[in-house]
Design an enzyme around this catalytic site. Sequence first.
Site, mmCIF file in Angstrom:
data_model
loop_
_atom_site.group_PDB
_atom_site.id
_atom_site.type_symbol
_atom_site.label_atom_id
_atom_site.label_comp_id
_atom_site.label_asym_id
_atom_site.label_seq_id
_atom_site.Cartn_x
_atom_site.Cartn_y
_atom_site.Cartn_z
ATOM 1 N N LYS A 223 0.831 -1.200 0.000
ATOM 2 C CA LYS A 223 0.000 0.000 0.000
ATOM 3 C C LYS A 223 0.870 1.255 0.000
ATOM 4 O O LYS A 223 0.505 2.281 -0.582
ATOM 5 C CB LYS A 223 -0.910 -0.008 1.237
ATOM 6 C CG LYS A 223 -1.800 1.223 1.385
ATOM 7 C CD LYS A 223 -2.583 1.153 2.666
ATOM 8 C CE LYS A 223 -3.431 2.402 2.849
ATOM 9 N NZ LYS A 223 -4.183 2.388 4.132
ATOM 10 N N ARG A 300 -6.182 -7.344 10.981
ATOM 11 C CA ARG A 300 -4.837 -6.752 10.991
ATOM 12 C C ARG A 300 -4.601 -6.034 12.308
ATOM 13 O O ARG A 300 -3.525 -6.123 12.899
ATOM 14 C CB ARG A 300 -4.691 -5.785 9.806
ATOM 15 C CG ARG A 300 -3.390 -4.991 9.777
ATOM 16 C CD ARG A 300 -3.271 -4.262 8.439
ATOM 17 N NE ARG A 300 -2.259 -3.216 8.422
ATOM 18 C CZ ARG A 300 -0.971 -3.421 8.234
ATOM 19 N NH1 ARG A 300 -0.510 -4.654 8.085
ATOM 20 N NH2 ARG A 300 -0.113 -2.406 8.195
ATOM 21 N N HIS A 323 3.865 -0.937 8.699
ATOM 22 C CA HIS A 323 3.375 0.425 8.902
ATOM 23 C C HIS A 323 4.508 1.407 8.625
ATOM 24 O O HIS A 323 5.657 1.173 9.015
ATOM 25 C CB HIS A 323 2.859 0.600 10.330
ATOM 26 C CG HIS A 323 1.541 -0.059 10.564
ATOM 27 N ND1 HIS A 323 1.431 -1.323 11.081
ATOM 28 C CD2 HIS A 323 0.282 0.370 10.321
ATOM 29 C CE1 HIS A 323 0.152 -1.666 11.166
ATOM 30 N NE2 HIS A 323 -0.564 -0.652 10.705
#
Length: 358
Positions: A223, A300, A323
């Site tokens: 992402k 998640r 992240h």
Amino acid sequence: MADIRKRGPYQWQVRIRRKGHPSQTKTFNTKAEAEAWAQVTESEMVRGVFVSRKEAENTTLAEALDRYLQEVSSKKKGAYQESRRIENLKSHKLAKRYLASIQGKDIAEYRDERLKSVSQASVRLELALLSHLFNTAIREWGMNGILNPVSQIRLPKKAISRDRRLLPGEEEKILGACDEYGGDLPYVVRLALATGMRRGELASLVWDNIDLKKRTATLPETKNGEKRIVPLSFEAVQILKDLPRRLDGNVFGFVDSHSITTAFIRSVSRARSTYEKECAEKGMKPDPGFLVNLTFHDLRHEATSRFFELGLDTPFVKKITGHKTYQMLDRYTHLRAEDIAEKLDQLNKQKAESLVKG
């Protein structure tokens, strides 16, 4: 000089020809509107501030949305979700308006109307799409003389970050429903809980990027637009070993991430129905929050929180989950107060034992 002529019983057409400027033509419902527009346009030409708004005045929001979908949205990772937002926008009466006629007050009315039926987060996403569309139309499509009306209004407040954790007994019920659903869904859900991978990452997994000996799964593009190597626990490796191999090289058979979401929602709904039936048979009142308001992304969130509960340091968890910032990681991490209390008891007990031994 403006040439104003009547066209049919209800329309008036204005045509302005002035040296040094392209010819301007526009049609109005009344002569007064035609004269007012002609006066403003000619005044701008005389003062040297005129900018042709012809394209923006002849392009509806619906037409602009179609172009945006093809040229911009289709290249995004969240193309499907954005296409749904575009369809919602096109069904609204605002879509019939020309871009040049849409003002901040029109967007504000749209915002207030939508807030009555959808969440603040959904409205923020729709307004963000509209804002980028107007900016793209101005900067890249050559639609001059208009402003971005979204920039003139107040956006809905950001939603409070979700802190949904699995309740005791929910995981067992969900996995049971996923087993009943069949296919690859049980493996997807179990692997999500074991690794914390996003649904898009799970949907795009291929066997060529998985090394069961090194216990790693390589994600070429995440992402964040970056490559990531996910460490696989023994549990995750076993899940993958139990999974039947596909001829096409994909790990899972889902067409896209949206298909995973649909299957998961159906399974959770089935699990809730089964739970309610069991409660009815036992003469118990169902817990109103059990198996309710659960999304696939919550898996998640659950996995990330479990990593911390295992005692892993933040840099290790960040490496596993991918992240981008520690702040983003903190937003997904909600440790149960009772678990923290138990951990404190264990540490105090260890400290007391070491003092006795000393």
